[in-house]
Design a protein around this motif. Structure first.
Motif, PDB file in Angstrom:
ATOM      1  N   LYS A  73       0.840  -1.212   0.000  1.00 40.02           N
ATOM      2  CA  LYS A  73       0.000   0.000   0.000  1.00 40.02           C
ATOM      3  C   LYS A  73       0.869   1.255   0.000  1.00 40.02           C
ATOM      4  CE  LYS A  73      -4.035  -2.079   1.093  1.00 40.02           C
ATOM      5  NZ  LYS A  73      -3.459  -3.411   1.212  1.00 40.02           N
ATOM      6  N   THR A  74       2.191   1.067  -0.022  1.00 39.45           N
ATOM      7  CA  THR A  74       3.099   2.207   0.008  1.00 39.45           C
ATOM      8  C   THR A  74       4.241   1.866  -0.934  1.00 39.45           C
ATOM      9  OG1 THR A  74       4.458   3.559   1.474  1.00 39.45           O
ATOM     10  CG2 THR A  74       4.336   1.240   2.036  1.00 39.45           C
ATOM     11  N   LYS A  75       5.270   2.700  -0.961  1.00 44.56           N
ATOM     12  CA  LYS A  75       6.435   2.351  -1.791  1.00 44.56           C
ATOM     13  C   LYS A  75       7.165   1.192  -1.112  1.00 44.56           C
ATOM     14  CE  LYS A  75      10.524   4.915  -3.282  1.00 44.56           C
ATOM     15  NZ  LYS A  75      11.145   4.164  -4.197  1.00 44.56           N
ATOM     16  N   GLY A  76       7.313   0.082  -1.808  1.00 42.86           N
ATOM     17  CA  GLY A  76       7.957  -1.095  -1.204  1.00 42.86           C
ATOM     18  C   GLY A  76       9.231  -1.444  -1.953  1.00 42.86           C
ATOM     19  N   THR A  77      10.359  -1.446  -1.245  1.00 47.55           N
ATOM     20  CA  THR A  77      11.649  -1.745  -1.887  1.00 47.55           C
ATOM     21  C   THR A  77      12.277  -2.985  -1.254  1.00 47.55           C
ATOM     22  OG1 THR A  77      12.615  -0.085  -0.417  1.00 47.55           O
ATOM     23  CG2 THR A  77      12.199   0.602  -2.677  1.00 47.55           C
ATOM     24  N   LEU A  78      13.262  -3.561  -1.975  1.00 46.50           N
ATOM     25  CA  LEU A  78      13.854  -4.841  -1.565  1.00 46.50           C
ATOM     26  C   LEU A  78      15.370  -4.745  -1.414  1.00 46.50           C
ATOM     27  CD1 LEU A  78      12.010  -7.164  -4.135  1.00 46.50           C
ATOM     28  CD2 LEU A  78      11.341  -6.724  -1.760  1.00 46.50           C
ATOM     29  N   ASN A  79      15.913  -5.503  -0.482  1.00 42.80           N
ATOM     30  CA  ASN A  79      17.364  -5.620  -0.273  1.00 42.80           C
ATOM     31  C   ASN A  79      17.996  -6.450  -1.410  1.00 42.80           C
ATOM     32  OD1 ASN A  79      18.585  -4.263   1.831  1.00 42.80           O
ATOM     33  ND2 ASN A  79      19.040  -6.105   2.994  1.00 42.80           N
ATOM     34  N   PRO A  80      19.329  -6.525  -1.451  1.00 40.28           N
ATOM     35  CA  PRO A  80      19.980  -7.291  -2.524  1.00 40.28           C
ATOM     36  C   PRO A  80      19.627  -8.782  -2.533  1.00 40.28           C
ATOM     37  CG  PRO A  80      21.552  -5.849  -1.453  1.00 40.28           C
ATOM     38  CD  PRO A  80      20.308  -5.812  -0.620  1.00 40.28           C
ATOM     39  N   GLN A  81      19.730  -9.371  -3.727  1.00 38.17           N
ATOM     40  CA  GLN A  81      19.547 -10.824  -3.896  1.00 38.17           C
ATOM     41  C   GLN A  81      20.928 -11.502  -3.922  1.00 38.17           C
ATOM     42  OE1 GLN A  81      18.312 -12.279  -7.698  1.00 38.17           O
ATOM     43  NE2 GLN A  81      18.959 -10.469  -8.817  1.00 38.17           N
ATOM     44  N   SER A  82      20.962 -12.780  -4.267  1.00 34.87           N
ATOM     45  CA  SER A  82      22.214 -13.531  -4.108  1.00 34.87           C
ATOM     46  C   SER A  82      23.120 -13.554  -5.345  1.00 34.87           C
ATOM     47  CB  SER A  82      21.898 -14.962  -3.669  1.00 34.87           C
ATOM     48  OG  SER A  82      20.995 -15.550  -4.568  1.00 34.87           O
ATOM     49  N   PHE A  83      22.687 -12.982  -6.458  1.00 34.51           N
ATOM     50  CA  PHE A  83      23.601 -12.856  -7.611  1.00 34.51           C
ATOM     51  C   PHE A  83      23.138 -11.687  -8.467  1.00 34.51           C
ATOM     52  CE2 PHE A  83      20.483 -16.212  -8.498  1.00 34.51           C
ATOM     53  CZ  PHE A  83      19.820 -15.658  -9.581  1.00 34.51           C
ATOM     54  N   ASP A  84      24.035 -11.215  -9.326  1.00 38.82           N
ATOM     55  CA  ASP A  84      23.645 -10.160 -10.273  1.00 38.82           C
ATOM     56  C   ASP A  84      23.213 -10.841 -11.571  1.00 38.82           C
ATOM     57  OD1 ASP A  84      26.347 -10.917 -10.972  1.00 38.82           O
ATOM     58  OD2 ASP A  84      26.220  -9.292 -12.411  1.00 38.82           O
ATOM     59  N   PRO A  85      22.502 -10.125 -12.451  1.00 38.14           N
ATOM     60  CA  PRO A  85      21.964 -10.803 -13.648  1.00 38.14           C
ATOM     61  C   PRO A  85      23.004 -11.090 -14.731  1.00 38.14           C
ATOM     62  CG  PRO A  85      21.236  -8.516 -13.554  1.00 38.14           C
ATOM     63  CD  PRO A  85      22.004  -8.760 -12.305  1.00 38.14           C
ATOM     64  N   GLU A  86      24.233 -10.597 -14.577  1.00 34.88           N
ATOM     65  CA  GLU A  86      25.214 -10.802 -15.647  1.00 34.88           C
ATOM     66  C   GLU A  86      26.405 -11.668 -15.239  1.00 34.88           C
ATOM     67  OE1 GLU A  86      26.243  -6.874 -16.880  1.00 34.88           O
ATOM     68  OE2 GLU A  86      24.255  -6.522 -17.730  1.00 34.88           O
ATOM     69  N   TYR A  87      27.159 -11.222 -14.242  1.00 28.09           N
ATOM     70  CA  TYR A  87      28.453 -11.875 -13.973  1.00 28.09           C
ATOM     71  C   TYR A  87      28.323 -13.119 -13.084  1.00 28.09           C
ATOM     72  CZ  TYR A  87      33.405 -12.315 -12.785  1.00 28.09           C
ATOM     73  OH  TYR A  87      34.673 -12.789 -12.615  1.00 28.09           O
ATOM     74  N   LEU A  88      27.679 -12.963 -11.928  1.00 25.07           N
ATOM     75  CA  LEU A  88      27.633 -14.087 -10.977  1.00 25.07           C
ATOM     76  C   LEU A  88      26.593 -15.140 -11.339  1.00 25.07           C
ATOM     77  CD1 LEU A  88      28.034 -12.309  -7.512  1.00 25.07           C
ATOM     78  CD2 LEU A  88      29.750 -13.492  -8.862  1.00 25.07           C
ATOM     79  N   LYS A  89      25.530 -14.682 -12.001  1.00 28.68           N
ATOM     80  CA  LYS A  89      24.416 -15.595 -12.294  1.00 28.68           C
ATOM     81  C   LYS A  89      24.919 -16.893 -12.945  1.00 28.68           C
ATOM     82  CE  LYS A  89      19.949 -15.801 -14.461  1.00 28.68           C
ATOM     83  NZ  LYS A  89      19.053 -15.307 -15.460  1.00 28.68           N
ATOM     84  N   ASN A  90      25.782 -16.736 -13.938  1.00 32.18           N
ATOM     85  CA  ASN A  90      26.225 -17.911 -14.692  1.00 32.18           C
ATOM     86  C   ASN A  90      27.229 -18.768 -13.945  1.00 32.18           C
ATOM     87  OD1 ASN A  90      24.589 -17.041 -16.762  1.00 32.18           O
ATOM     88  ND2 ASN A  90      26.177 -15.638 -17.477  1.00 32.18           N
ATOM     89  N   LYS A  91      27.711 -18.263 -12.820  1.00 31.76           N
ATOM     90  CA  LYS A  91      28.681 -19.043 -12.042  1.00 31.76           C
ATOM     91  C   LYS A  91      27.986 -19.917 -10.997  1.00 31.76           C
ATOM     92  CE  LYS A  91      32.325 -15.516 -12.359  1.00 31.76           C
ATOM     93  NZ  LYS A  91      33.414 -16.191 -13.043  1.00 31.76           N
ATOM     94  N   LEU A  92      26.679 -19.706 -10.818  1.00 29.97           N
ATOM     95  CA  LEU A  92      25.959 -20.455  -9.773  1.00 29.97           C
ATOM     96  C   LEU A  92      25.016 -21.481 -10.405  1.00 29.97           C
ATOM     97  CD1 LEU A  92      25.297 -17.359  -7.527  1.00 29.97           C
ATOM     98  CD2 LEU A  92      26.847 -19.236  -7.006  1.00 29.97           C
ATOM     99  N   SER A  93      24.671 -22.497  -9.641  1.00 29.82           N
ATOM    100  CA  SER A  93      23.885 -23.602 -10.203  1.00 29.82           C
ATOM    101  C   SER A  93      22.477 -23.160 -10.602  1.00 29.82           C
ATOM    102  CB  SER A  93      23.779 -24.737  -9.179  1.00 29.82           C
ATOM    103  OG  SER A  93      22.885 -24.354  -8.165  1.00 29.82           O
ATOM    104  N   ALA A  94      21.898 -23.912 -11.544  1.00 30.56           N
ATOM    105  CA  ALA A  94      20.546 -23.605 -12.027  1.00 30.56           C
ATOM    106  C   ALA A  94      19.546 -23.678 -10.875  1.00 30.56           C
ATOM    107  CB  ALA A  94      20.170 -24.581 -13.125  1.00 30.56           C
ATOM    108  N   ASP A  95      19.791 -24.590  -9.929  1.00 34.17           N
ATOM    109  CA  ASP A  95      18.868 -24.752  -8.815  1.00 34.17           C
ATOM    110  C   ASP A  95      18.837 -23.494  -7.931  1.00 34.17           C
ATOM    111  OD1 ASP A  95      17.073 -26.274  -7.256  1.00 34.17           O
ATOM    112  OD2 ASP A  95      18.666 -26.434  -5.742  1.00 34.17           O
ATOM    113  N   LEU A  96      20.041 -22.955  -7.629  1.00 37.44           N
ATOM    114  CA  LEU A  96      20.108 -21.730  -6.816  1.00 37.44           C
ATOM    115  C   LEU A  96      19.424 -20.570  -7.545  1.00 37.44           C
ATOM    116  CD1 LEU A  96      23.772 -21.834  -5.393  1.00 37.44           C
ATOM    117  CD2 LEU A  96      21.658 -22.439  -4.224  1.00 37.44           C
ATOM    118  N   GLN A  97      19.659 -20.489  -8.847  1.00 36.90           N
ATOM    119  CA  GLN A  97      19.049 -19.404  -9.637  1.00 36.90           C
ATOM    120  C   GLN A  97      17.523 -19.504  -9.605  1.00 36.90           C
ATOM    121  OE1 GLN A  97      20.585 -18.847 -13.627  1.00 36.90           O
ATOM    122  NE2 GLN A  97      22.544 -19.714 -13.030  1.00 36.90           N
ATOM    123  N   LYS A  98      17.035 -20.747  -9.716  1.00 35.94           N
ATOM    124  CA  LYS A  98      15.580 -20.968  -9.746  1.00 35.94           C
ATOM    125  C   LYS A  98      14.948 -20.560  -8.414  1.00 35.94           C
ATOM    126  CE  LYS A  98      12.399 -24.626 -10.722  1.00 35.94           C
ATOM    127  NZ  LYS A  98      12.322 -26.043 -10.465  1.00 35.94           N
TER     128      LYS A  98
END
Ligand code: F3S
Length: 393
Positions: A73-98
């Motif tokens: 009902k207000t502005k809602g923001t989120l803290n960081p996730q566990s990988f970035d969409p470019e560099y780290l994403k591809n270094k982590l398993s598909a299961d973690l990404q999912k």
């Protein structure tokens, strides 16, 4: 605790399970912490977004809340996730990404913005005097102390409930009488750089309990330095704000409590935060809390015409929003062999799965957490020293 007729209806379930659940969480917390009513908030910031820190257990709750129609009902923001969409994403398993994507999907369904940062104040600075419900502790201290907005240190679930109701209990430092300094801290002209500000935060966090300090004698109080102080203060203790006291004017405090911090105290605490026996980092990391535009510009300038040493990882972490604004600087950093990662940091990612055993950083907060959360040895040093170590001569 007084509830309006509308709030009572939500409490009784007339607006569905999700709203009822969130209202009940807020009322219970309000009763525990002596609130008299709920007050409207300008924004809510939720922590515990990374799958690494959240784990599996709360995912079902998020899904149930989202499927039951929970909407911010207000502005809602989120803290960081566990990988970035470019560099780290591809270094982590598909299961973690999912798993990580599944968590974000639920928050998006509830109407949260895809901010993924611990510095939501760079996206939109909260107005001085406004009430918020933020759960990222570094941002809580910074916004209370530097920006003058008012927020308690929420847990992830209470910030989520506040986002869905758009209100928070008027307890803790939402009340002016609870925002008074309870201890005077005299700093003896010993702050050289941003790292020292972080070290001061760790030192004070250890000794202050939850007392609000009025700090005298701070030099070089740039917003970037105060951000380091805020993050470290919050990671070590329960302090949710500090005040910078002017030495020329007597403080209005009614306390006799006084702490003196000398150069040797800063040096000793800094040494304790560096656990590595050898100065050979696998990763050099700047961006805890997430970098501001001015920090990224400075890093790009210091890297001009230089290259990161072979075999060394150099990461700068920030939000998507700041990365977009800093496009030219990002190109310059990446041309030199560094990586500018958005929406993530070393602490909430799996650096240990990438074989990183020693992390060099200018952040006292990261140095404090890395041995336990990242299973890494640490080297705490200023941004300038970090860059000197990262770059070929
Ligand atoms: Fe932010 Fe990660 Fe530091 S969430 S405050 S960069 S530990």
């Amino acid at each position: 605790m007084y509830l309006t007729r509308e709030e009572e209806r939500i409490y009784d379930g007339e607006y569905g399970w999700a709203n009822q659940k969130c209202m009940r969480i807020l009322v219970r917390l309000g009763e525990l912490f002596d609130a008299t009513k709920l007050i409207p908030i300008s924004s809510a910031h939720v922590s515990g977004i990374s799958y690494k820190t959240l784990g599996d257990a709360p995912i079902e709750y998020l899904e149930t809340l989202a499927n039951a129609g929970g909407k911010v009902k207000t502005k809602g923001t989120l803290n960081p996730q566990s990988f970035d969409p470019e560099y780290l994403k591809n270094k982590l398993s598909a299961d973690l990404q999912k798993k990580q994507s599944g968590i974000l999907k639920q928050f998006e369904k509830m109407g949260f913005t895809h901010s993924l940062t611990c510095t939501p104040y760079y996206l939109e600075e909260p107005k001085s005097g406004s009430h918020l419900a933020w759960a990222e502790s570094s941002a809580v201290v910074y916004t209370n102390s530097v920006l003058g907005a008012w927020t308690n240190r929420e847990g992830g679930p209470s910030a989520l409930a506040a986002a869905i109701i758009g209100k928070t209990p008027n307890s803790g430092i939402h009340k002016a009488e609870n925002r008074q300094a309870g201890v005077l801290v005299e700093v003896d002209k010993c702050m050289k750089n941003e790292t020292d500000f972080g070290v001061l935060g760790i030192l004070l966090g250890k000794i202050l309990g939850d007392k609000i300090p009025a700090i005298q004698g701070l030099q070089g109080t740039s917003k970037d330095n105060l951000k380091q102080l805020s993050a470290a203060l919050a990671s070590m203790g329960m302090v949710n704000m500090f005040r910078c006291a002017d030495k020329r004017r007597p403080t209005e405090m009614e306390t006799e409590d006084k702490v003196v911090v000398k150069a040797e105290d800063i040096k000793e605490t800094a040494e304790e935060l560096s656990t590595a026996s050898e100065k050979k980092p696998d990763l050099i990391f700047i961006g805890c809390p997430h970098c501001s535009l001015s920090e990224i510009r400075r890093i790009a300038d210091l890297m001009e015409n230089k290259k990161v040493k072979a075999g060394t990882e150099f990461w700068v972490c920030t939000s998507h929003c700041v990365k977009q604004k800093a496009k030219d600087c990002v190109k310059r950093i990446e041309r030199s062999g560094g990586h500018v990662l958005e929406g993530v940091c070393t602490v909430v990612s799996w650096t240990e799965k990438l074989g990183i055993e020693t992390i060099m950083t200018n952040s006292a907060k990261t140095a404090h957490y890395a041995p336990t959360l990242s299973k890494a040895e640490t080297i705490l040093a200023s941004q300038e020293e970090c860059l000197k170590t990262a770059l070929r001569r």
